[in-house]
Motif scaffolding. Structure first.
Motif, mmCIF file in Angstrom:
data_model
loop_
_atom_site.group_PDB
_atom_site.id
_atom_site.type_symbol
_atom_site.label_atom_id
_atom_site.label_comp_id
_atom_site.label_asym_id
_atom_site.label_seq_id
_atom_site.Cartn_x
_atom_site.Cartn_y
_atom_site.Cartn_z
ATOM 1 N N ARG A 215 0.833 -1.073 0.137
ATOM 2 C CA ARG A 215 -0.066 0.058 -0.106
ATOM 3 C C ARG A 215 0.970 1.356 -0.117
ATOM 4 N NH1 ARG A 215 -3.649 -3.031 3.706
ATOM 5 N NH2 ARG A 215 -2.349 -1.905 5.190
ATOM 6 N N MET A 216 2.122 1.105 0.812
ATOM 7 C CA MET A 216 2.835 2.483 0.455
ATOM 8 C C MET A 216 3.750 2.453 -0.845
ATOM 9 S SD MET A 216 4.896 1.938 4.303
ATOM 10 C CE MET A 216 3.936 1.757 5.592
ATOM 11 N N GLY A 217 3.450 1.493 -1.501
ATOM 12 C CA GLY A 217 3.907 1.774 -2.980
ATOM 13 C C GLY A 217 5.358 1.359 -3.212
ATOM 14 N N PHE A 218 6.062 0.541 -2.116
ATOM 15 C CA PHE A 218 7.343 0.019 -2.200
ATOM 16 C C PHE A 218 7.392 -1.238 -3.215
ATOM 17 C CE2 PHE A 218 7.412 2.430 1.831
ATOM 18 C CZ PHE A 218 8.465 3.222 1.359
ATOM 19 N N LEU A 219 6.363 -1.927 -3.425
ATOM 20 C CA LEU A 219 6.559 -3.204 -3.955
ATOM 21 C C LEU A 219 5.676 -3.399 -5.333
ATOM 22 C CD1 LEU A 219 5.932 -5.924 -1.299
ATOM 23 C CD2 LEU A 219 8.018 -5.149 -2.035
ATOM 24 N N GLY A 220 5.180 -1.890 -5.772
ATOM 25 C CA GLY A 220 4.415 -1.684 -7.096
ATOM 26 C C GLY A 220 3.128 -2.489 -7.258
ATOM 27 N N ASP A 221 3.024 -3.370 -7.747
ATOM 28 C CA ASP A 221 1.752 -3.990 -8.274
ATOM 29 C C ASP A 221 1.633 -5.352 -7.498
ATOM 30 O OD1 ASP A 221 0.996 -1.891 -9.856
ATOM 31 O OD2 ASP A 221 1.856 -3.130 -11.686
ATOM 32 N N VAL A 222 2.797 -5.562 -6.622
ATOM 33 C CA VAL A 222 2.792 -6.923 -6.090
ATOM 34 C C VAL A 222 2.179 -6.711 -4.503
ATOM 35 C CG1 VAL A 222 4.304 -8.828 -4.799
ATOM 36 C CG2 VAL A 222 5.032 -7.572 -6.858
ATOM 37 N N GLY A 223 1.004 -7.277 -4.469
ATOM 38 C CA GLY A 223 0.271 -7.397 -3.100
ATOM 39 C C GLY A 223 0.462 -8.482 -2.420
ATOM 40 N N GLY A 224 -0.583 -8.500 -1.318
ATOM 41 C CA GLY A 224 -0.559 -9.820 -0.415
ATOM 42 C C GLY A 224 -0.726 -11.236 -1.117
ATOM 43 N N ASP A 225 -1.410 -11.045 -2.262
ATOM 44 C CA ASP A 225 -1.591 -12.315 -3.089
ATOM 45 C C ASP A 225 -0.587 -12.652 -4.198
ATOM 46 O OD1 ASP A 225 -3.903 -12.773 -1.545
ATOM 47 O OD2 ASP A 225 -5.198 -11.607 -2.874
ATOM 48 N N GLY A 226 0.668 -11.738 -4.196
ATOM 49 C CA GLY A 226 1.429 -11.942 -5.324
ATOM 50 C C GLY A 226 2.438 -13.066 -4.939
ATOM 51 N N GLY A 227 3.589 -12.918 -5.969
ATOM 52 C CA GLY A 227 4.526 -13.994 -5.969
ATOM 53 C C GLY A 227 5.246 -14.118 -4.807
ATOM 54 N N SER A 228 5.565 -13.077 -4.031
ATOM 55 C CA SER A 228 6.327 -13.140 -2.751
ATOM 56 C C SER A 228 5.650 -13.933 -1.514
ATOM 57 C CB SER A 228 6.555 -11.826 -2.183
ATOM 58 O OG SER A 228 7.210 -10.848 -3.311
ATOM 59 N N ASP A 229 4.378 -13.930 -1.564
ATOM 60 C CA ASP A 229 3.428 -14.618 -0.714
ATOM 61 C C ASP A 229 3.557 -15.958 -1.072
ATOM 62 O OD1 ASP A 229 2.242 -15.173 1.405
ATOM 63 O OD2 ASP A 229 0.249 -14.771 0.646
ATOM 64 N N GLU A 230 3.509 -16.346 -2.091
ATOM 65 C CA GLU A 230 3.564 -17.870 -2.823
ATOM 66 C C GLU A 230 4.833 -18.515 -2.404
ATOM 67 O OE1 GLU A 230 1.133 -19.654 -3.538
ATOM 68 O OE2 GLU A 230 -0.469 -17.988 -3.277
ATOM 69 N N LEU A 231 6.048 -17.799 -3.035
ATOM 70 C CA LEU A 231 7.336 -18.152 -2.506
ATOM 71 C C LEU A 231 7.520 -18.329 -0.974
ATOM 72 C CD1 LEU A 231 10.227 -18.787 -3.694
ATOM 73 C CD2 LEU A 231 10.613 -16.275 -3.528
ATOM 74 N N PHE A 232 7.233 -17.567 -0.149
ATOM 75 C CA PHE A 232 7.059 -17.647 1.363
ATOM 76 C C PHE A 232 6.480 -19.048 1.769
ATOM 77 C CE2 PHE A 232 5.683 -16.994 5.539
ATOM 78 C CZ PHE A 232 6.674 -16.844 6.225
ATOM 79 N N LYS A 233 5.441 -19.217 1.131
ATOM 80 C CA LYS A 233 4.572 -20.386 1.421
ATOM 81 C C LYS A 233 5.334 -21.635 1.007
ATOM 82 C CE LYS A 233 -0.003 -22.390 1.323
ATOM 83 N NZ LYS A 233 -1.325 -22.127 0.955
ATOM 84 N N ARG A 234 5.938 -21.726 -0.147
ATOM 85 C CA ARG A 234 6.465 -22.746 -0.592
ATOM 86 C C ARG A 234 7.995 -23.197 0.232
ATOM 87 N NH1 ARG A 234 5.582 -20.572 -5.694
ATOM 88 N NH2 ARG A 234 7.635 -19.794 -6.035
ATOM 89 N N GLU A 235 8.455 -21.947 0.474
ATOM 90 C CA GLU A 235 9.807 -22.059 1.170
ATOM 91 C C GLU A 235 9.372 -22.877 2.717
ATOM 92 O OE1 GLU A 235 11.812 -18.410 1.185
ATOM 93 O OE2 GLU A 235 12.629 -18.933 -0.777
ATOM 94 N N ARG A 236 8.256 -22.349 3.439
ATOM 95 C CA ARG A 236 7.786 -22.565 4.763
ATOM 96 C C ARG A 236 7.490 -23.913 4.592
ATOM 97 N NH1 ARG A 236 8.109 -21.204 9.804
ATOM 98 N NH2 ARG A 236 7.902 -19.020 9.338
ATOM 99 N N ASP A 237 6.647 -24.558 3.556
ATOM 100 C CA ASP A 237 6.291 -26.037 3.713
ATOM 101 C C ASP A 237 7.420 -26.676 3.196
ATOM 102 O OD1 ASP A 237 3.875 -25.131 3.785
ATOM 103 O OD2 ASP A 237 3.173 -25.174 1.690
#
Length: 355
Positions: free
Chosen positions: A266-288
């Motif tokens: 929301r602050m604009g630091f990640l551009g169009d990447v939100g909570g449902d973006g690739g970073s969240d999916e990558l974090f979930k895969r690494e955690r699993d």
């Protein structure tokens, strides 16, 4: 360091911000490294017998444990393992070059295992079944394997010498680095050409670890009947209290990380990447992936639980420090109020005397 953010004089509490700076070794378990041969000649890296060879990161704790990724048959196993202290690593950091990470692991099927050490005729190969089994975890062995994707389709097999001799049996599934079909970047090729010893021979494959529950050596005979689906469901549902706590903690951390990512987006630091973006999916895969590794490696799970215990005790100590700092801040604020009140009373007395 710590910094006072705010204080509540009435409740005698304080909010402190703790800042911890540390240097973390940029390596992970199961990474494949090239240890430069110059590490043994004044480099200060402390690699010992593994200088100028390919090495696997076997353990990351207070020390870094490296294992020879392509050992020779005649070398004792104790000369294929080296523990490196962090000071020595930082002293010779440039001599440890990462070749592959664990994301490049390939699945293989074991066809044959033959220990390099002489075993008496007629005796079966002893398998490592834990620290109390009386069998060393690692032993050198000649292993014949085939890629799992090619199993039953082609006759192409691969052979290598591995340190997993006491862990493998024919039919097991093992993870390793396929160096035959891998394309190396220019930096990795330069490291292999200039950093390895003169007589070093590049292996076709480097075996890293066995997949738990695979083949004949994974906790049951290959010919045993398959368990019923109901029994498997019960076995899957049965969780210890530690696993339940870890699962709850994982969900809380995922929720917190998602909220932080949404705020940053929301602050604009990640551009169009939100909570449902690739970073969240990558974090979930690494955690699993980390959760599965904890389930497959009992030693790693024990170390992880011990580290959690230390962190919990450290958190209690920090809470005590915060309480003490809050009390000190409250006392200082009370003293300031008393001093200000005394000054005000003195000013009133002076005014009355003047009148």
């Amino acid at each position: 360091t710590q910094k006072l953010v705010s204080t509540d004089v009435k409740c005698n509490t304080a909010n402190l911000k703790h800042t911890v700076a540390c240097d973390v070794v940029p390596l992970c378990r199961d990474d494949l490294l090239v240890v430069d041969k110059r590490v043994s000649s004044g480099g200060g890296g402390g690699a010992g017998n593994l200088a100028g060879r390919l090495c696997l990161v076997d353990r990351m704790s207070s020390v870094i444990r490296l294992v020879d990724a392509s050992p020779t048959r005649t070398v004792p196993m104790d000369r294929c393992v080296v523990d490196i202290h962090p000071e020595k690593y930082w002293r010779g950091e440039k001599h440890y070059r990462l070749l592959f990470s664990s994301t490049r692991l390939t699945r293989f099927v074991v066809l044959d295992v033959e220990l390099c050490a002489d075993t008496p005729y007629g005796e079966e190969q002893a398998q490592y079944a834990g620290p109390k089994s009386g069998v060393e975890k690692y032993a050198l062995a000649d292993v014949e394997i085939v890629r799992e994707s090619d199993f039953g389709q082609t006759d192409d097999t691969l052979s290598c010498v591995t340190h997993l001799g006491n862990l493998l049996q024919p039919g097991d599934t093992v993870l390793g680095y396929d160096l035959v079909s891998s394309v190396l970047p220019s930096e990795a090729e330069w490291s292999l050409e200039n950093g390895c010893q003169n007589g070093f021979v590049m292996p076709d494959v480097v075996l890293v670890k066995k997949v738990k529950g695979s083949g004949g050596g994974g906790g049951g005979d290959a010919g045993d009947p398959a368990p019923d689906a109901e029994e498997e469901g019960k076995k899957f549902k049965a969780k210890s209290s530690v696993s339940k706590k870890r699962e709850k903690r994982r969900k809380r951390e995922e929720k917190k990380a998602k909220q932080q990512l949404d705020e940053v987006a929301r602050m604009g630091f990640l551009g169009d990447v939100g909570g449902d973006g690739g970073s969240d999916e990558l974090f979930k895969r690494e955690r699993d992936a980390f959760e599965r590794e904890l389930e497959n490696d009992e030693e790693l799970a024990a170390e992880f639980n011990a580290a959690e215990q230390v962190l919990r005790e450290g958190g209690k100590e920090l809470d005590k420090v915060d309480e003490k700092a809050g009390e000190d801040a409250g006392k200082a604020a009370d003293d300031d109020e008393e001093g200000a009140l005394a000054d005000a009373i003195g000013d009133v007395d002076l005014n009355e005397e003047t009148e």
